[in-house]
Design a protein around this motif. Structure first.
Motif, PDB file in Angstrom:
ATOM      1  N   GLY A 168       9.157   7.124  -7.665  1.00 16.67           N
ATOM      2  CA  GLY A 168       9.678   5.862  -8.001  1.00 16.67           C
ATOM      3  C   GLY A 168      10.731   5.325  -6.990  1.00 16.67           C
ATOM      4  N   PRO A 169      11.719   6.086  -6.566  1.00 13.86           N
ATOM      5  CA  PRO A 169      12.785   5.594  -5.792  1.00 13.86           C
ATOM      6  C   PRO A 169      12.096   5.274  -4.252  1.00 13.86           C
ATOM      7  CG  PRO A 169      13.557   7.465  -6.702  1.00 13.86           C
ATOM      8  CD  PRO A 169      12.053   7.581  -7.106  1.00 13.86           C
ATOM      9  N   ILE A 170      11.122   6.036  -3.941  1.00 14.27           N
ATOM     10  CA  ILE A 170      10.729   5.358  -2.576  1.00 14.27           C
ATOM     11  C   ILE A 170       9.541   4.027  -2.846  1.00 14.27           C
ATOM     12  CG2 ILE A 170       8.744   6.228  -0.832  1.00 14.27           C
ATOM     13  CD1 ILE A 170      11.435   7.418  -0.238  1.00 14.27           C
ATOM     14  N   ALA A 171       8.940   4.010  -3.975  1.00 14.23           N
ATOM     15  CA  ALA A 171       7.925   3.281  -4.157  1.00 14.23           C
ATOM     16  C   ALA A 171       8.843   1.847  -3.988  1.00 14.23           C
ATOM     17  CB  ALA A 171       7.225   3.397  -5.541  1.00 14.23           C
ATOM     18  N   ILE A 172      10.267   1.971  -4.926  1.00 17.53           N
ATOM     19  CA  ILE A 172      10.995   0.910  -5.121  1.00 17.53           C
ATOM     20  C   ILE A 172      11.167   0.211  -3.672  1.00 17.53           C
ATOM     21  CG2 ILE A 172      13.274  -0.015  -5.588  1.00 17.53           C
ATOM     22  CD1 ILE A 172      12.922   1.939  -8.026  1.00 17.53           C
ATOM     23  N   GLY A 173      11.569   0.994  -2.689  1.00 18.02           N
ATOM     24  CA  GLY A 173      11.953   0.488  -1.535  1.00 18.02           C
ATOM     25  C   GLY A 173      10.720  -0.392  -0.776  1.00 18.02           C
ATOM     26  N   TYR A 174       9.504   0.099  -0.688  1.00 19.66           N
ATOM     27  CA  TYR A 174       8.346  -0.511  -0.207  1.00 19.66           C
ATOM     28  C   TYR A 174       8.037  -1.856  -0.976  1.00 19.66           C
ATOM     29  CZ  TYR A 174       7.353   3.238   2.831  1.00 19.66           C
ATOM     30  OH  TYR A 174       7.560   4.470   3.867  1.00 19.66           O
TER      31      TYR A 174
ATOM     32  N   GLY B  94       0.660  -1.312   0.086  1.00 23.03           N
ATOM     33  CA  GLY B  94      -0.003  -0.011  -0.023  1.00 23.03           C
ATOM     34  C   GLY B  94       0.923   1.118   0.056  1.00 23.03           C
ATOM     35  N   GLN B  95       1.953   1.258   0.807  1.00 18.01           N
ATOM     36  CA  GLN B  95       3.052   2.426   0.938  1.00 18.01           C
ATOM     37  C   GLN B  95       3.506   2.516  -0.657  1.00 18.01           C
ATOM     38  OE1 GLN B  95       3.288   4.396   2.992  1.00 18.01           O
ATOM     39  NE2 GLN B  95       3.029   3.518   5.153  1.00 18.01           N
ATOM     40  N   ALA B  96       3.984   1.459  -1.344  1.00 17.61           N
ATOM     41  CA  ALA B  96       4.624   1.591  -2.458  1.00 17.61           C
ATOM     42  C   ALA B  96       3.344   2.071  -3.598  1.00 17.61           C
ATOM     43  CB  ALA B  96       4.982  -0.040  -3.110  1.00 17.61           C
ATOM     44  N   GLN B  97       2.230   1.703  -3.453  1.00 12.71           N
ATOM     45  CA  GLN B  97       1.311   2.289  -4.288  1.00 12.71           C
ATOM     46  C   GLN B  97       1.082   3.818  -4.182  1.00 12.71           C
ATOM     47  OE1 GLN B  97      -1.804  -0.912  -3.585  1.00 12.71           O
ATOM     48  NE2 GLN B  97      -2.109  -0.993  -5.604  1.00 12.71           N
ATOM     49  N   ALA B  98       1.046   4.206  -2.471  1.00 15.71           N
ATOM     50  CA  ALA B  98       0.775   5.700  -2.583  1.00 15.71           C
ATOM     51  C   ALA B  98       1.957   6.539  -3.025  1.00 15.71           C
ATOM     52  CB  ALA B  98       0.608   5.633  -1.105  1.00 15.71           C
ATOM     53  N   ALA B  99       3.155   5.884  -2.939  1.00 13.55           N
ATOM     54  CA  ALA B  99       4.210   6.466  -3.493  1.00 13.55           C
ATOM     55  C   ALA B  99       4.298   6.585  -5.150  1.00 13.55           C
ATOM     56  CB  ALA B  99       5.507   5.667  -3.108  1.00 13.55           C
ATOM     57  N   LEU B 100       3.740   5.497  -5.806  1.00 17.51           N
ATOM     58  CA  LEU B 100       3.573   5.712  -7.321  1.00 17.51           C
ATOM     59  C   LEU B 100       2.468   6.691  -7.737  1.00 17.51           C
ATOM     60  CD1 LEU B 100       3.665   1.927  -8.387  1.00 17.51           C
ATOM     61  CD2 LEU B 100       5.130   3.554  -8.769  1.00 17.51           C
TER      62      LEU B 100
END
Length: 435
Positions: free
Chosen positions: A61-67, A50-56
């Motif tokens: 992108g870089p934050i989404a990658i980590g999650y 969910g955190q990755a989808q929010a970052a997208l």
């Protein structure tokens, strides 16, 4: 409609869709320690996904990658999390990693058309056009024709892409997206008159010329990732590939409760300073910035083979009308005398163009028969160096460019515009008079 908006609409599967799902920890029975770890892993994966989808959604992108990497590490057998990871890599400009992630997602979910299409696009961005064409062919049944046709053209098979899109355009389900993707495929093939006619079906006449100018730049990428990066509005960055620990068949370590309770991962974004490239001034068109150039020219396919001795004979390609093969052929013994040139690309400097020519000449023997030509011109205040071979008659130049395009290259024929011997061939103090 801008070029980027058009292409994002044309490749609909680039947009992340669907919801993330977890998996059941146990089918029933007495709970165990492993059940508890599985439940914790499921809960942790859902949260980080969910955190990755929010970052997208924030285009981060870089934050989404980590999650997304954390979600995959927790639930490595979930295709949805692999898809999310691939989308995050795309948004971060990491195309080699995206290719691995989408390949894993497709292995887990063989009927996932989005995974298949995005795998092919990632392969295109890394310069692996042959694998991209194979991915598109192997998954033709699950990728929509409107997306597959344009992707084939981007992968160098413009003839195949045009055939797919032409059939779609003639069907009752045809729409503006299909026609504009067909027009762009004609442009990528260098068939500009047909591109103009098809594009004009859905555009005001005053806008057609501006669109073709945009496509002319789009059809001449300086490096493999440029076209896909421009579709996504991202910058390509240096990418060593997906972490080995996230590989689909990698052994999955245990998931301790302490790890699941850890704080949100800290991600250090890796971004490269943007390099501005030449662009066309048109209303509503954003200037595209790419990462540092690593490849300077798309791989030049074998368009002619040098025989053991004697002249090289090159047969003409099919006529644009598709009604048959032209019977004319031309022989190349030495550069002909004429004022027509085949332009192979435009680069940020003569030095960059030299590297591209050297690699091409080492690989393709026919290019050794010619001396490269170049010229510098300004586009939006920046110097751009055109690379060409020439001195042909118009028919010879057209035949050479056709051969080049049928093998996946991008070129076009033009008259001389100050083309002279490439700078790196000149002796110190040599002066070249322009034509």
């Amino acid at each position: 409609m801008t070029t980027r908006a058009l292409l994002l609409g044309g490749i609909s599967a680039l947009l992340l869709g669907g919801t993330m799902v977890g998996c059941a920890a146990n089918g029933g029975g007495i709970a165990s320690a492993s059940d508890r770890n599985a439940a914790l892993a499921t809960k942790g994966a859902v949260g980080t996904a969910g955190q990755a989808q929010a970052a997208l959604a924030r285009n981060d992108g870089p934050i989404a990658i980590g999650y997304a990497e954390r979600a995959v590490a927790l639930m490595p057998q979930q295709a949805d999390y692999r898809m999310l990871l691939g989308q995050s890599y795309l948004k971060g400009g990491r195309f080699a990693s995206a290719s691995h992630a989408f390949a894993d997602a497709l292995q887990l979910s063989p009927t996932n058309g989005r995974a298949a299409l995005n795998l092919a696009l990632s392969q295109i961005a890394t310069g692996d056009w042959q694998s991209a064409r194979h991915s598109l062919e192997a998954n033709a049944a699950i990728i929509p024709a409107v997306d597959r046709g344009l992707a084939l053209s981007l992968a160098g098979d413009t003839a195949g892409g045009i055939a797919v899109l032409t059939e779609a355009a003639r069907s009752p389900a045809s729409n503006a997206k299909v026609r504009q993707n067909l027009a762009l495929s004609f442009a990528l093939a260098g068939r500009w008159q047909e591109a103009r006619v098809v594009a004009a079906a859905d555009m005001a006449p005053a806008d057609v010329d501006a669109r073709l100018e945009q496509w002319a730049l789009f059809a001449q990428p300086a490096k493999a990732s440029d076209q896909v990066a421009s579709l996504l509005g991202v910058r390509a960055v240096a990418d060593a590939g997906q972490p080995v620990a996230l590989a689909l068949n990698a052994p999955a370590p245990g998931v301790p409760e302490q790890a699941l309770a850890a704080a949100d991962p800290v991600v250090a974004p890796t971004e490269a300073a943007p390099v501005q490239i030449a662009s066309v001034s048109a209303a509503g068109v954003s200037k595209i910035a790419f990462g540092p150039r690593q490849e300077v020219v798309q791989a030049l396919p074998t368009m002619m083979l040098r025989p053991a001795g004697g002249p090289i004979k090159v047969a003409s390609a099919p006529t644009s009308s598709g009604r048959g093969m032209a019977t004319a052929a031309y022989q190349v013994k030495a550069p002909a005398t004429g004022n027509w040139y085949v332009q192979l690309g435009a680069f940020e400097s003569a030095g960059v163009a030299r590297d591209g020519w050297a690699r091409a000449a080492r690989r393709f023997a026919v290019l050794a028969s010619y001396s490269p030509n170049g010229m510098t011109f300004k586009a939006r205040g920046e110097d751009v160096y055109r690379l060409s071979v020439g001195g042909f008659s118009k028919s010879a130049a057209n035949a050479m460019c056709r051969q080049y395009r049928t093998k996946g290259g991008a070129c076009f024929v033009r008259q001389g515009a100050g083309d002279v011997m490439a700078q790196w061939l000149r002796k110190p103090g040599m002066q070249m008079a322009s034509r």
